[in-house]
Structures are given as structure tokens and as C-alpha cells.
Enzyme design. Structure first.
Site, PDB file in Angstrom:
ATOM      1  N   LYS A 173       0.851  -1.204   0.000  1.00  0.00           N
ATOM      2  CA  LYS A 173       0.000   0.000   0.000  1.00  0.00           C
ATOM      3  C   LYS A 173       0.881   1.247   0.000  1.00  0.00           C
ATOM      4  O   LYS A 173       1.665   1.453   0.910  1.00  0.00           O
ATOM      5  CB  LYS A 173      -0.893   0.005   1.248  1.00  0.00           C
ATOM      6  CG  LYS A 173      -1.842  -1.186   1.298  1.00  0.00           C
ATOM      7  CD  LYS A 173      -2.686  -1.169   2.556  1.00  0.00           C
ATOM      8  CE  LYS A 173      -1.888  -1.388   3.815  1.00  0.00           C
ATOM      9  NZ  LYS A 173      -2.721  -1.626   5.012  1.00  0.00           N
ATOM     10  N   THR A 204      -8.311  10.066   7.674  1.00  0.00           N
ATOM     11  CA  THR A 204      -8.025   8.777   7.038  1.00  0.00           C
ATOM     12  C   THR A 204      -7.877   7.654   8.061  1.00  0.00           C
ATOM     13  O   THR A 204      -7.301   6.612   7.755  1.00  0.00           O
ATOM     14  CB  THR A 204      -6.706   8.865   6.231  1.00  0.00           C
ATOM     15  OG1 THR A 204      -5.666   9.311   7.128  1.00  0.00           O
ATOM     16  CG2 THR A 204      -6.827   9.809   5.057  1.00  0.00           C
ATOM     17  N   GLY A 206      -8.339   4.438   9.767  1.00  0.00           N
ATOM     18  CA  GLY A 206      -9.009   3.189   9.395  1.00  0.00           C
ATOM     19  C   GLY A 206      -8.847   2.746   7.951  1.00  0.00           C
ATOM     20  O   GLY A 206      -9.432   1.734   7.558  1.00  0.00           O
ATOM     21  N   THR A 207      -8.045   3.443   7.170  1.00  0.00           N
ATOM     22  CA  THR A 207      -7.922   3.080   5.738  1.00  0.00           C
ATOM     23  C   THR A 207      -7.470   1.632   5.555  1.00  0.00           C
ATOM     24  O   THR A 207      -8.060   0.893   4.768  1.00  0.00           O
ATOM     25  CB  THR A 207      -6.923   3.994   4.993  1.00  0.00           C
ATOM     26  OG1 THR A 207      -5.764   4.168   5.805  1.00  0.00           O
ATOM     27  CG2 THR A 207      -7.520   5.330   4.652  1.00  0.00           C
ATOM     28  N   GLY A 208      -6.408   1.259   6.285  1.00  0.00           N
ATOM     29  CA  GLY A 208      -5.831  -0.069   6.068  1.00  0.00           C
ATOM     30  C   GLY A 208      -6.784  -1.179   6.482  1.00  0.00           C
ATOM     31  O   GLY A 208      -6.936  -2.192   5.771  1.00  0.00           O
ATOM     32  N   CYS A 209      -7.465  -1.002   7.624  1.00  0.00           N
ATOM     33  CA  CYS A 209      -8.430  -2.005   8.103  1.00  0.00           C
ATOM     34  C   CYS A 209      -9.566  -2.151   7.092  1.00  0.00           C
ATOM     35  O   CYS A 209     -10.033  -3.255   6.787  1.00  0.00           O
ATOM     36  CB  CYS A 209      -9.024  -1.583   9.446  1.00  0.00           C
ATOM     37  SG  CYS A 209      -7.817  -1.160  10.703  1.00  0.00           S
TER      38      CYS A 209
HETATM   39  N1  LIG Z   1      -5.321  10.410   0.985  1.00  0.00           N
HETATM   40  C1  LIG Z   1      -5.680   9.288   0.347  1.00  0.00           C
HETATM   41  N2  LIG Z   1      -6.451   9.339  -0.769  1.00  0.00           N
HETATM   42  C2  LIG Z   1      -6.820   8.222  -1.427  1.00  0.00           C
HETATM   43  N3  LIG Z   1      -6.462   6.981  -1.031  1.00  0.00           N
HETATM   44  C3  LIG Z   1      -5.699   6.851   0.078  1.00  0.00           C
HETATM   45  C4  LIG Z   1      -5.275   7.981   0.830  1.00  0.00           C
HETATM   46  N4  LIG Z   1      -4.534   7.545   1.906  1.00  0.00           N
HETATM   47  C5  LIG Z   1      -4.504   6.188   1.809  1.00  0.00           C
HETATM   48  N5  LIG Z   1      -5.180   5.765   0.702  1.00  0.00           N
HETATM   49  C6  LIG Z   1      -5.388   4.380   0.276  1.00  0.00           C
HETATM   50  O1  LIG Z   1      -5.943   3.684   1.395  1.00  0.00           O
HETATM   51  C7  LIG Z   1      -5.477   2.332   1.421  1.00  0.00           C
HETATM   52  C8  LIG Z   1      -4.781   2.086   2.758  1.00  0.00           C
HETATM   53  O2  LIG Z   1      -3.462   2.565   2.665  1.00  0.00           O
HETATM   54  P1  LIG Z   1      -2.554   3.112   3.826  1.00  0.00           P
HETATM   55  O3  LIG Z   1      -3.128   4.378   4.334  1.00  0.00           O
HETATM   56  O4  LIG Z   1      -1.165   3.155   3.255  1.00  0.00           O
HETATM   57  O5  LIG Z   1      -2.698   1.948   4.909  1.00  0.00           O
HETATM   58  P2  LIG Z   1      -2.606   1.950   6.492  1.00  0.00           P
HETATM   59  O6  LIG Z   1      -3.925   2.441   7.031  1.00  0.00           O
HETATM   60  O7  LIG Z   1      -2.344   0.521   6.799  1.00  0.00           O
HETATM   61  O8  LIG Z   1      -1.470   2.868   6.861  1.00  0.00           O
HETATM   62  C9  LIG Z   1      -4.569   2.183   0.197  1.00  0.00           C
HETATM   63  O9  LIG Z   1      -5.333   1.708  -0.883  1.00  0.00           O
HETATM   64  C10 LIG Z   1      -4.103   3.606  -0.044  1.00  0.00           C
HETATM   65  O10 LIG Z   1      -3.652   3.801  -1.361  1.00  0.00           O
HETATM   66  C1  LIG Z   2      -7.526  -1.584  17.016  1.00  0.00           C
HETATM   67  C2  LIG Z   2      -6.820  -0.957  15.865  1.00  0.00           C
HETATM   68  N1  LIG Z   2      -6.490  -1.709  14.796  1.00  0.00           N
HETATM   69  C3  LIG Z   2      -5.857  -1.142  13.741  1.00  0.00           C
HETATM   70  C4  LIG Z   2      -5.537   0.197  13.725  1.00  0.00           C
HETATM   71  C5  LIG Z   2      -4.788   0.803  12.553  1.00  0.00           C
HETATM   72  O1  LIG Z   2      -5.561   1.764  11.868  1.00  0.00           O
HETATM   73  P1  LIG Z   2      -4.912   3.158  11.428  1.00  0.00           P
HETATM   74  O2  LIG Z   2      -3.615   2.819  10.732  1.00  0.00           O
HETATM   75  O3  LIG Z   2      -5.875   3.793  10.503  1.00  0.00           O
HETATM   76  O4  LIG Z   2      -4.696   3.932  12.714  1.00  0.00           O
HETATM   77  C6  LIG Z   2      -5.893   0.965  14.861  1.00  0.00           C
HETATM   78  N2  LIG Z   2      -5.606   2.281  14.941  1.00  0.00           N
HETATM   79  N3  LIG Z   2      -6.534   0.365  15.920  1.00  0.00           N
END
Ligand SMILES: Nc1ncnc2c1ncn2[C@@H]1O[C@H](COP(=O)(O)OP(=O)(O)O)[C@@H](O)[C@H]1O
Ligand SMILES: Cc1ncc(COP(=O)(O)O)c(N)n1
Length: 263
Positions: A173, A204, A206-209
Site C-alpha cells: 500500500k 483517514t 481506518g484506511t488499512g483495516c
Molecule cells: N489520501 C488518500 N487518498 C486516497 N487513497 C488513500 C489515501 N490515503 C490512503 N489511501 C489508500 O488507502 C489504502 C490504505 O493505505 P494506507 O493508508 O497506506 O494503509 P494503512 O492504514 O495501513 O497505513 C490504500 O489503498 C491507499 O492507497
Molecule cells: C484496534 C486498531 N487496529 C488497527 C488500527 C490501525 O488503523 P490506522 O492505521 O488507521 O490507525 C488501529 N488504529 N486500531
């Protein structure tokens, strides 16, 4: 029959990430969401104020209750907190006949640790090998493989390093890079670049979850991995675009964006 999907993850009291994000995503994508809670966090838009992991026996019991009676069409893992929980969950997944989406959660958006440093080796040697798709962000790639990604060009090297630990597919990602939100999905032979416009939105959480749960939901509905990831990317992109302010810090993505008026 509504497909069933199980998340094995931590609770986020603020409702934006973790178990809460996973179940909302599953509802939005039309599957029946179920949960094994690994840890409870006291968390809000400002950070993680406290975290308590559950005993391995409580995690195992929740998993067996769900899988042995109801059955699962896909599993997703998130925060696993400790080496003991990582190893227990890896063992449970290995004995389950369903695809597993592994989000190797390391730290929260605020930089709070959600995984003990002593658990990294168990993630590498026990959890990644049982993953159908592993979905590390760039910090997790660096922690797990030592590969530092500073540009899209580095993402191929990162994917190869992650695949070296045994998941069938790696989804790297690129959300933390500047420019478009670009992710790379590969199994070592096929390569799929998923590109979306970066939304200039700080909310943003919670994006990864959300992305990992959406992939699991789509797999449960019968998609192939590339189809599931493409559909999940579209869903998370819309959720980020609609992310909203809550509290004094980083607000959540909007899991219900497709249900809002006009969308
Ligand atoms: N500002 C943004 N605009 C559009 N897509 C985003 C943005 N930030 C993250 N994403 C997308 O959200 C998903 C989660 O990515 P990321 O944020 O890198 O994960 P995590 O929450 O694990 O740090 C990926 O598909 C990423 O490309
Ligand atoms: C319980 C739990 N699981 C996963 C994440 C990661 O999410 P984020 O990277 O968006 O903070 C979080 N903050 N809390």
C-alpha cells in the site's frame, strides 16, 4: 446464503479502525461480518490511550465458536498485539479452509504501537506464510523486510521481499507516499497497479483495516484476488473521499459513503 467473513483484530473504541471498521465495511459490502477480538484499545481521534490484549485461550475460543458452527468464507486479521497471539492465530488460520487477508498492523496513524517488537519474527515466520494476501503499508514493509520505499519504483522490491516470507499475494500500500494513492498487487508473476487520486483529506483513520476487510468480503463473494483488490480499492477510495472530522484529531473514513444521499 449471505457469505460469512471473520475479522480477527483489536477493538477501536473510537469506531474508525479495528473491529469496528471491519464490521462496517462488511455490512457495506453485503456480507455477514463476525469478530474475534484480540485486544481492546482505548482510542480516539487523538491517539491510543491504552491497550489490553486478551488471553490466547479467549481468542482461540472465539475463533472455534465461529468457525466450527457457522463457518467462514474468508478471514481477515488486523491488530494481533503479541507474539503469542500472532502464533495462535496463524495456527488457527492454517487449519481453516478459507482465504486469509493478513493486514500486519504495526502502528496506528498516530504512531502508537499495536504490535510488540518481539512479535515481528512470528509475523514473518508464522503469519505471512498462511496469508492468501498480505497487505502491509510502507512502515510495515520496512519493519518486516528492511526495504525502505521512497518512490513507486521501490514498491516492486518491497513486494518481492514480502513474497519471500510466503504469502500467495502481496499488496503493497503506497498510501503514505506523495502523489496518487498507488498500491501494487503481485503474486510474483502477475502485477496489478491500483492507482486512485489522492484525496486531500486528513480524516483517514481506518484506511488499512477498511481495505483489508473489503478484500476479504469480496473474496467471500467469489471474486478472484485481483478482482477483490480492485473492488476493495474502489470502496476505500470513496470512503477516504468522504472521511469526516470527529473529535480534535484524525477523523474516520466513511464506511457508509455508498448509502449517503447522492452517492
Ligand atoms: N489520501 C488518500 N487518498 C486516497 N487513497 C488513500 C489515501 N490515503 C490512503 N489511501 C489508500 O488507502 C489504502 C490504505 O493505505 P494506507 O493508508 O497506506 O494503509 P494503512 O492504514 O495501513 O497505513 C490504500 O489503498 C491507499 O492507497
Ligand atoms: C484496534 C486498531 N487496529 C488497527 C488500527 C490501525 O488503523 P490506522 O492505521 O488507521 O490507525 C488501529 N488504529 N486500531
Amino acid at each position: 446464503m449471505i457469505p460469512t467473513v471473520l475479522t480477527v483484530a483489536g477493538s477501536d473504541s473510537g469506531g474508525g479502525a479495528g473491529i469496528q471498521a471491519d464490521l462496517k465495511t462488511m455490512l457495506a459490502l453485503g456480507v455477514h461480518g463476525m469478530s474475534v477480538i484480540t485486544a481492546v484499545t482505548a482510542q480516539n481521534s487523538l491517539g491510543v490511550q491504552g491497550a489490553w490484549e486478551l488471553p490466547v485461550a479467549a481468542v482461540r475460543a472465539q475463533y472455534r465458536s465461529v468457525v466450527d458452527d457457522i463457518g467462514v468464507r474468508a478471514v481477515k486479521t488486523g491488530m494481533l498485539a503479541s507474539a503469542e497471539l500472532v502464533e495462535a492465530v496463524a495456527g488457527l488460520i492454517a487449519g481453516t479452509d478459507a482465504p486469509a487477508v493478513v493486514d500486519p498492523v504495526g502502528v496506528s496513524k498516530h504512531g502508537d504501537s499495536l504490535l510488540a517488537a518481539s512479535a515481528l519474527d512470528s509475523v514473518r515466520t508464522k503469519l505471512l506464510p498462511v496469508a492468501t494476501v498480505a497487505t502491509p503499508n510502507l512502515d510495515e514493509v520496512a519493519q518486516l523486510t528492511g526495504v525502505r520505499v521512497e518512490s513507486e519504483g521501490d514498491m516492486r522490491r518491497a513486494a518481492a521481499a514480502v513474497l519471500g516470507h510466503g504469502p500467495r499475494w502481496a499488496l503493497i500500500k503506497g498510501g503514505h507516499l506523495a502523489g496518487d494513492a498507488v498500491d501494487l498487487l503481485t503474486d510474483g508473476s502477475e502485477e496489478h497497479w491500483l492507482r486512485a487520486p489522492r484525496h486531500d483529506n486528513r480524516h483517514t483513520h481506518g484506511t488499512g483495516c477498511t481495505l483489508a476487510s473489503a478484500i476479504a468480503a469480496q473474496l467471500a463473494k467469489g471474486d478472484s484476488v485481483p478482482e477483490a483488490v480492485a473492488a476493495a480499492k474502489e470502496y476505500v477510495t470513496g470512503a477516504v473521499a468522504a472521511g469526516f472530522a470527529l473529535g480534535g484529531g484524525i477523523g474516520p473514513v466513511d464506511h457508509g459513503w455508498r448509502f449517503r444521499d447522492g452517492s
